[in-house]
Design an enzyme around this catalytic site. Structure first.
Site: not given
Length: 661
Positions: A225, A267, A282
């Site tokens: 991520c 994250h 995202d």
């Protein structure tokens, strides 16, 4: 220091120019570092890779910086190092010969080279009041700005087909060929990453794995991520769009309902500056998902995480800096932990709200109730501890209602699924149900499927105007009659299911006798004993191939322990849908008795009852065939008909059994 040359010029908050010293120039050495902003932070411990795939901020150590600068030096070369921190601060350093003109001074009029905005600011503006959206969500849109996704159809197709030829700059240049606004530039970058970069599950689990560089990501087309966010930011900056990487906590892979968050962030995502406001994306979650059982990544594009409305984004993203929530008022970490988590599919499938609004619910007198509101009629299903049992789910035009009756005291996992416009049910909600009392009198049949009761879906399938609109039918004597309108060309089938007694697959339809009167179907039901039963309704269009389709069921409840009704007579294929049986309704006849028969049969020339002997039935003035027969010496009795007076072949339509003498 601020320098301006024209209306498009950039404004520099600080310009640091480092001149080489005479004694070092005499040695013919000059410092050389990568121009990649990430190179300095990786070498210097700025944003470091950690086990959960997120970089964390650490202090710079001057000794290492000096050593790194001294390691590689070449004369007459100018190097520019630009670095950004997570607060939006930009530091640009030039290392060049004493008499050379600083490169930055040559670029003041080239705003795009420094990724400046229209106001000439090279440092991204921190989010403020005009970026904030009201909380809670106002239901107006899933996006933080007005979008018509149809405008992106050609652009998305183009972006998804672009391939990497050499480096990142050329890739962005190729993507921008069809992008003419900042929004379109962000869109093509988003689409390309979501369709080409795979989540590296193994790398995310390695504690000592170094941060991903954009060049490595392009080569392997894998990252975690942190790499997704870093690549997205880098590509946006090359495209001239302000972008920030935002670290924080998330309710993603491995999240358990009601868990708390502490320690390192798990994250990272991005904020992009478009049309005068910050917006959230995202690309990690937009690209696909990880299977919880196999830990394998699957590409599955998710539009939800592109410019998501902040009031929805906060449900599963909590940034390190509350300003990046883009909310008024901002939420606390405690609120983030306790608030209900609606998965992205909840909104993708058209859901609006759910009640209760907390992820942990407690039963009251052994029951917990969940209600979901949707924009349009939607099919739902649920699972309690992995099984479709112990609940009553009824559909509404604007959602559904679910009553859950946990079978044991303790903690239970409740999952709710919705179908929406697709052919696949997707998980949209998860609750933890805490039960401290079990009502043993509310045991539901295992074969009670969802939904219960008639609804918009049964109307859609051709069943209208039911005599019993409620899903539960109570009967004190073990008998009931249910009727509803049936659209032209639709056939109806019903079956009865219970957990106890003599009901088997062969006889489950024999406790129901189906009649048809003027486009209405009537189901006469006789229960074999007291208890709870599922009355299932199936339909099929007569002219279409295939099997009957389950539509809904009723829950039949009978507390009378004296109830013990026999089955109805067995009917055969020639028993017409418009036929009507008045007597005898019991499928088991007494021995050594004269039994009267009365039926309404359509399109029949002759009718008779056959046992030890044959007894003809006569047609009366009201259109009923009447007569009687003796059950003496018989074990079975049949009703037979002759459809054509010119033929001699009789067909069986009903079969009765005779009690033993």
């Amino acid at each position: 220091m601020e320098l301006k040359k024209d209306s498009n010029a950039v404004s520099i908050d600080m310009l640091l120019i480092v001149h080489s010293e005479k004694r070092r120039a005499a040695q013919g050495t000059h410092s050389e570092l990568q121009a990649d902003p990430g190179a300095l932070s990786q070498r210097r411990g700025g944003l470091q890779g950690v086990g959960n795939g997120i970089r964390r901020w650490q202090k710079f150590e001057g000794n290492d910086v000096h050593g790194s600068l001294a390691e590689k030096q070449h004369p007459q070369q100018t190097q520019v190092i630009t670095s950004y921190d997570n607060q939006g601060t930009q530091l640009t350093v030039e290392v060049h010969p004493r008499d050379a003109m600083p490169q930055l001074l040559k670029k003041f009029s080239l705003a795009k080279c420094l990724q400046g905005d229209k106001n000439g600011n090279t440092r991204p503006r921190q989010p403020g009041a005009k970026d904030a959206h009201a909380y809670p969500w106002d239901r107006s849109s899933l996006k933080s700005m007005s979008l018509d996704l149809r405008q992106f159809e050609k652009l998305d197709t183009y972006a998804s087909q672009v391939t990497v030829k050499s480096g990142l700059d050329e890739l962005v240049s190729d993507l921008l060929q069809e992008a003419h606004t900042d929004l379109e530039r962000v869109r093509v970058i988003w689409i390309w990453i979501c369709h080409h970069i795979e989540y590296d599950v193994e790398a995310a689990q390695e504690k000592d794995r170094q941060a991903f560089k954009p060049t490595d990501i392009l080569r392997t087309q894998k990252t975690n991520c942190d790499g997704y966010a870093g690549l997205f930011e880098k590509m946006c900056r090359i495209a001239g769009v302000q972008c920030m990487t935002v670290p924080g906590y998330s309710k993603g892979f491995g999240y358990q309902t009601g868990q708390s968050f502490s320690g390192e962030f798990d994250h990272a995502w991005n904020a992009v500056y478009l049309e005068g406001r910050w917006h959230l994306v995202d690309s990690t979650w937009g690209s696909g998902l990880v299977d919880s059982t196999t830990s394998k990544f699957t590409f599955l594009y998710n539009e939800f995480y592109f410019l998501t409305h902040p009031a929805l984004f906060i449900e599963d993203h909590f940034p390190d800096n509350k300003n990046w929530q883009l909310l008024k008022p901002p939420q606390s970490l405690k609120q983030f932990e306790s608030n209900m988590y609606h998965k992205s599919e909840f909104y993708n499938k058209g859901m609006l709200s759910a009640h209760p609004e907390t992820s942990v619910i407690k039963t009251v007198n052994g029951k917990a109730t969940v209600a979901v509101e949707s924009r349009a009629p939607t099919l739902f299903m649920f699972m309690l501890n992995g099984k479709q049992e112990h609940g009553l789910l009824s559909l509404r035009k604007d959602g559904m209602k679910l009553d859950i009756y946990p079978p044991t005291v303790g903690t239970h996992k409740l999952q709710i699924f919705a179908k929406g416009n697709s052919d696949v049910y997707s998980s949209v909600l998860e609750y933890t149900v805490k039960c401290n009392y079990v009502d043993v009198g509310v045991r539901l049949p295992a074969e009670l499927h969802q939904p219960v009761g008639p609804s918009w879906f049964s109307e859609q399938m051709g069943i209208v105007k039911p005599s019993h609109p409620d899903p539960i039918i109570h009967t004190s004597d073990g008998r009931c009659s249910v009727s509803f309108g049936v659209e032209e060309g639709v056939s109806v089938l019903a079956s009865l299911h219970g957990d106890e007694g003599p009901i088997t697959e062969e006889t489950q339809r024999r406790y129901i006798f189906q009649l048809h009167r003027e486009k209405r179907a009537e189901l006469k039901v006789q229960l074999p004993q007291a208890g709870k039963f599922a009355l299932k309704i199936f339909v099929k269009k007569r002219l279409e191939p295939g099997n009957y389709v389950f539509v809904f069921n009723y829950l039949l409840c009978c507390p009378n322990t004296k109830v013990s009704w026999p089955m109805f007579p067995e009917s055969f294929g020639n028993w017409g849908q418009d036929n009507e049986l008045l007597e005898p309704l019991s499928g088991v006849l007494p021995a050594n008795r004269n039994v009267p028969f009365k039926l309404k049969l359509h399109g029949i020339a002759k009718a008779l009852v056959k046992g030890q002997d044959t007894w003809p039935l006569t047609l009366n003035g009201e259109g009923y065939w009447e007569g009687s027969c003796s059950t003496a010496g018989c074990r079975e009795i049949y009703v037979m008909v002759l459809e054509n007076a010119n033929h001699s072949f009789y067909s069986y339509i009903l079969k009765y059994k005779v009690n033993a003498q």
